[in-house]
Design a protein around this motif. Structure first.
Motif, PDB file in Angstrom:
ATOM      1  N   ALA A 186       0.833  -1.211   0.000  1.00 28.12           N
ATOM      2  CA  ALA A 186       0.000   0.000   0.000  1.00 28.12           C
ATOM      3  C   ALA A 186       0.865   1.256   0.000  1.00 28.12           C
ATOM      4  N   VAL A 187       1.944   1.238   0.765  1.00 24.49           N
ATOM      5  CA  VAL A 187       2.883   2.365   0.763  1.00 24.49           C
ATOM      6  C   VAL A 187       3.466   2.554  -0.640  1.00 24.49           C
ATOM      7  N   MET A 188       3.838   1.428  -1.273  1.00 28.41           N
ATOM      8  CA  MET A 188       4.381   1.506  -2.626  1.00 28.41           C
ATOM      9  C   MET A 188       3.385   2.150  -3.593  1.00 28.41           C
ATOM     10  N   TRP A 189       2.122   1.724  -3.517  1.00 24.81           N
ATOM     11  CA  TRP A 189       1.111   2.274  -4.426  1.00 24.81           C
ATOM     12  C   TRP A 189       0.808   3.736  -4.113  1.00 24.81           C
ATOM     13  N   ALA A 190       0.858   4.111  -2.851  1.00 23.43           N
ATOM     14  CA  ALA A 190       0.639   5.518  -2.495  1.00 23.43           C
ATOM     15  C   ALA A 190       1.729   6.396  -3.097  1.00 23.43           C
ATOM     16  N   ILE A 191       2.977   5.942  -3.027  1.00 20.31           N
ATOM     17  CA  ILE A 191       4.082   6.700  -3.625  1.00 20.31           C
ATOM     18  C   ILE A 191       3.924   6.758  -5.137  1.00 20.31           C
ATOM     19  N   ARG A 192       3.469   5.654  -5.721  1.00 20.30           N
ATOM     20  CA  ARG A 192       3.268   5.612  -7.174  1.00 20.30           C
ATOM     21  C   ARG A 192       2.156   6.575  -7.602  1.00 20.30           C
ATOM     22  N   MET A 193       1.112   6.675  -6.788  1.00 17.42           N
ATOM     23  CA  MET A 193       0.057   7.649  -7.074  1.00 17.42           C
ATOM     24  C   MET A 193       0.621   9.066  -7.098  1.00 17.42           C
ATOM     25  N   LEU A 194       1.450   9.367  -6.114  1.00 16.79           N
ATOM     26  CA  LEU A 194       2.039  10.702  -6.024  1.00 16.79           C
ATOM     27  C   LEU A 194       2.971  10.970  -7.201  1.00 16.79           C
ATOM     28  N   GLN A 195       3.689   9.937  -7.619  1.00 15.54           N
ATOM     29  CA  GLN A 195       4.652  10.090  -8.708  1.00 15.54           C
ATOM     30  C   GLN A 195       3.969  10.335 -10.054  1.00 15.54           C
ATOM     31  N   ALA A 196       2.675   9.993 -10.157  1.00 12.53           N
ATOM     32  CA  ALA A 196       1.954  10.208 -11.409  1.00 12.53           C
ATOM     33  C   ALA A 196       1.905  11.683 -11.780  1.00 12.53           C
ATOM     34  N   VAL A 197       1.896  12.571 -10.793  1.00 17.71           N
ATOM     35  CA  VAL A 197       1.775  14.006 -11.071  1.00 17.71           C
ATOM     36  C   VAL A 197       3.027  14.544 -11.775  1.00 17.71           C
ATOM     37  N   PRO A 198       4.219  14.381 -11.208  1.00 14.72           N
ATOM     38  CA  PRO A 198       5.393  14.849 -11.971  1.00 14.72           C
ATOM     39  C   PRO A 198       5.582  14.086 -13.281  1.00 14.72           C
ATOM     40  N   GLY A 199       5.159  12.826 -13.323  1.00  6.47           N
ATOM     41  CA  GLY A 199       5.253  12.070 -14.565  1.00  6.47           C
ATOM     42  C   GLY A 199       4.408  12.689 -15.667  1.00  6.47           C
ATOM     43  N   MET A 200       3.176  13.085 -15.338  1.00  6.98           N
ATOM     44  CA  MET A 200       2.324  13.734 -16.324  1.00  6.98           C
ATOM     45  C   MET A 200       2.852  15.129 -16.693  1.00  6.98           C
ATOM     46  N   ALA A 201       3.467  15.809 -15.733  1.00  2.54           N
ATOM     47  CA  ALA A 201       4.048  17.123 -16.037  1.00  2.54           C
ATOM     48  C   ALA A 201       5.178  16.988 -17.051  1.00  2.54           C
ATOM     49  N   LEU A 202       6.029  16.002 -16.873  1.00  2.34           N
ATOM     50  CA  LEU A 202       7.114  15.768 -17.822  1.00  2.34           C
ATOM     51  C   LEU A 202       6.571  15.392 -19.198  1.00  2.34           C
ATOM     52  N   MET A 203       5.536  14.546 -19.225  1.00  2.00           N
ATOM     53  CA  MET A 203       4.969  14.127 -20.498  1.00  2.00           C
ATOM     54  C   MET A 203       4.296  15.305 -21.201  1.00  2.00           C
ATOM     55  N   ALA A 204       3.625  16.160 -20.431  1.00  2.00           N
ATOM     56  CA  ALA A 204       2.979  17.334 -21.016  1.00  2.00           C
ATOM     57  C   ALA A 204       4.001  18.268 -21.663  1.00  2.00           C
ATOM     58  N   LYS A 205       5.187  18.325 -21.091  1.00  2.00           N
ATOM     59  CA  LYS A 205       6.260  19.147 -21.655  1.00  2.00           C
ATOM     60  C   LYS A 205       6.983  18.442 -22.804  1.00  2.00           C
ATOM     61  N   GLY A 206       6.639  17.187 -23.071  1.00  4.42           N
ATOM     62  CA  GLY A 206       7.335  16.415 -24.101  1.00  4.42           C
ATOM     63  C   GLY A 206       8.696  15.941 -23.653  1.00  4.42           C
ATOM     64  N   ASP A 207       8.965  16.001 -22.359  1.00  6.35           N
ATOM     65  CA  ASP A 207      10.260  15.615 -21.790  1.00  6.35           C
ATOM     66  C   ASP A 207      10.128  14.207 -21.209  1.00  6.35           C
ATOM     67  N   THR A 208      10.208  13.196 -22.081  1.00  5.83           N
ATOM     68  CA  THR A 208       9.920  11.826 -21.635  1.00  5.83           C
ATOM     69  C   THR A 208      11.162  11.046 -21.217  1.00  5.83           C
ATOM     70  N   GLN A 209      12.362  11.548 -21.486  1.00  2.33           N
ATOM     71  CA  GLN A 209      13.558  10.790 -21.142  1.00  2.33           C
ATOM     72  C   GLN A 209      13.711  10.529 -19.640  1.00  2.33           C
ATOM     73  N   PRO A 210      13.353  11.499 -18.763  1.00  5.01           N
ATOM     74  CA  PRO A 210      13.456  11.195 -17.329  1.00  5.01           C
ATOM     75  C   PRO A 210      12.617   9.999 -16.889  1.00  5.01           C
ATOM     76  N   LEU A 211      11.552   9.674 -17.642  1.00  4.61           N
ATOM     77  CA  LEU A 211      10.739   8.515 -17.289  1.00  4.61           C
ATOM     78  C   LEU A 211      11.538   7.227 -17.432  1.00  4.61           C
ATOM     79  N   LEU A 212      12.456   7.211 -18.404  1.00  2.91           N
ATOM     80  CA  LEU A 212      13.334   6.047 -18.568  1.00  2.91           C
ATOM     81  C   LEU A 212      14.239   5.887 -17.353  1.00  2.91           C
ATOM     82  N   TRP A 213      14.876   6.973 -16.950  1.00  2.00           N
ATOM     83  CA  TRP A 213      15.793   6.896 -15.810  1.00  2.00           C
ATOM     84  C   TRP A 213      15.048   6.602 -14.508  1.00  2.00           C
ATOM     85  N   ALA A 214      13.826   7.113 -14.401  1.00  2.00           N
ATOM     86  CA  ALA A 214      13.021   6.808 -13.215  1.00  2.00           C
ATOM     87  C   ALA A 214      12.744   5.310 -13.137  1.00  2.00           C
TER      88      ALA A 214
END
Length: 503
Positions: free
Chosen positions: A343-371
């Motif tokens: 549950a802790v893992m999924w809670a962190i993953r929920m939170l991580q969705a926000v910066p992930g979508m921000a990066l995708m909205a900017k077209g900056d998808t390479q950090p998703l690979l390193w993440a």
């Protein structure tokens, strides 16, 4: 003149707010229905099948999820994100990439059936893996009009594609169990889901289904999608790798136990993430060229998501171990620690969705690979934990730790676009600490009583949510100003919408 303009602007804003609220409610209802059908189907299988058969069914599902993750190139998301996402040639080129993806993944899954069943030590199930390999091929012919609708915050089509196949599979579960009664039920359920998803996507489409291979659009799809594709490999290691380690090191029965704990924590976490993603990406993409509005929306989404994630984690830490055997049967008792860490893992993953979508909205998808590579550090940690005798709990702790490291990295990479300030970061940390402490206190106080755990966990949820409203800086101010959580979300995400030039 000015007096008339103001009421008109106010009315327009209220209509826009109502539209976002309506879409959010529809997404929540639709995705909740889909996840509820999936969960209920798996719960029926858990009660009906032996632990060994349920483990084989989980292994088949695991492989289908694995090939789906490893073949993702984000073509559907480019249609949402791109300024010319409505272009029919771009859409038909994306269709072509989906067909190629489906054909290749089906072939690979079919060829891998023998080695896979040998790895899992279930050679008798080879035929089932081979039959299930047809599912990705069917899904390769999905129509992408539903994604095009999402550019305008019209999510009904995508909700139907999610909901109807799950509902159909649920309706077929008990008849198939009566007719077959073993692990192979999952094969026919997987194929029926793929077929219903294909049919639904075409039934709701406006444009005729076309395939093309425009060189310019193909290059754009590759440029946008290759970091997403490469990031899928470490992500697959995180999502499915821990279960592969479990089945290899601990056996098929332990895979069944770990899978049930994963499923019960996944449902609310995945639901929140999918609803959020469907709203966040178009709203952030709309203002990607306007740094001030982009940062405001990002911070609001981050803080609201943090409140939801903390509330979710508190409830599952408090009562997840008691909910699991109710849902899947007495074979899955005594897994409270595993459920809590997942549950802790999924809670962190929920939170991580926000910066992930921000990066995708900017077209900056390479950090998703390193993440994804950072997340993959959980695999060696899980192996070490199991070798040291910590079993399933050790694997769950490793998953949560690696997810936390990935969140730190993604937040750092997002800071160049719209990073959170120190106050927001501190508030999130305080809220998560409060949620974890409260959940553990309930476990101690309940003393193993299922009724007490469920009752107190139910009361705990609104307490943590209210605490979050006072802890988070934006929501605290906006709640006082706008008079409610929903109004706060809609108002802050919509602010300055009419003033933004098309991005």
């Amino acid at each position: 003149m000015a007096a008339n303009a103001k009421p008109a602007a106010t009315q327009k804003r209220q209509q826009a707010l109502g539209r976002i609220g309506g879409q959010g409610a529809m997404l929540m209802a639709g995705f909740a229905g889909a996840q509820g059908c999936s969960f209920l189907r798996n719960a029926i299988l858990g009660h009906w099948l032996s632990q060994g058969d349920f483990g084989i069914a989980a292994a088949i599902t695991l492989m289908l999820q694995l090939v789906d993750s490893l073949s993702d190139i984000g073509a559907d998301r480019l249609i949402i994100q791109a300024h010319d996402g409505d272009n029919p040639v771009l859409q038909s080129t994306a269709h072509t990439t989906l067909v190629i993806r489906g054909a290749i993944t089906s072939l690979l899954l079919y060829l891998a059936a023998g080695p896979t069943t040998a790895f899992f030590a279930i050679p008798e199930a080879r035929w089932a893996f081979e039959c299930a390999s047809l599912a990705p091929f069917l899904k390769g012919f999905l129509h992408l009009d539903a994604r095009r609708y999402q550019r305008r915050l019209k999510n009904r089509g995508q909700v139907l594609i999610e909901l109807l196949p799950q509902a159909a599979a649920l309706a077929l579960t008990i008849p198939l169990l009566y007719a077959i009664g073993d692990y192979s039920v999952i094969v026919w359920l997987s194929l029926s889901q793929a077929l219903f998803a294909f049919a639904t996507s075409h039934a709701i489409a406006e444009r005729p289904y076309k395939l093309s291979a425009n060189n310019e659009f193909m290059r754009r799809l590759i440029a946008f999608g290759w970091p997403i594709w490469l990031s899928a490999f470490p992500l697959a290691a995180v999502y499915q790798g821990d279960r592969m380690i479990v089945v290899r090191m601990l056996g098929i029965d332990e895979l069944a136990a770990f899978t049930t704990a994963f499923m019960i924590t996944m449902v609310p976490g995945l639901l929140a993430a999918r609803v959020g993603n469907a709203l966040m990406l178009p709203l952030l993409s709309e203002v990607r060229a306007h740094s001030r509005q982009f940062r405001r929306r990002f911070l609001t989404m981050l803080q609201i998501t943090a409140i939801l994630a903390a509330t979710y984690s508190a409830v599952f830490i408090a009562a997840g171990g008691e909910i699991l055997p109710i849902a899947f049967g007495a074979n899955y008792s005594g897994l409270g620690i595993v459920v809590s860490w997942l549950a802790v893992m999924w809670a962190i993953r929920m939170l991580q969705a926000v910066p992930g979508m921000a990066l995708m909205a900017k077209g900056d998808t390479q950090p998703l690979l390193w993440a994804g590579l950072v997340r993959a550090t959980g695999l060696p940690l899980a192996i070490v934990a199991i070798e040291l005798g910590h079993g399933l709990a050790g694997a769950a702790v490793a998953a949560a730790l690696s997810e936390g490291l990935s969140l730190i990295y993604v937040m750092w990479r997002t800071s160049r676009h719209a990073g959170p300030d120190l106050t927001t970061s501190r508030s999130i940390a305080v809220l998560f600490a409060l949620a974890a402490t409260s959940g553990l206190s309930v476990v101690t106080a309940a003393g193993g009583s299922t009724v007490a755990s469920l009752l107190v966990a139910t009361l705990l949820a609104p307490v943590i949510a209210l605490a979050g409203l006072f802890v988070m800086p934006s929501s605290n101010t906006a709640i006082r100003k706008h008079g409610g959580l929903v109004a706060t979300v809609m108002t802050l995400t919509q602010k300055d919408r009419s003033a933004n030039a098309p991005a």
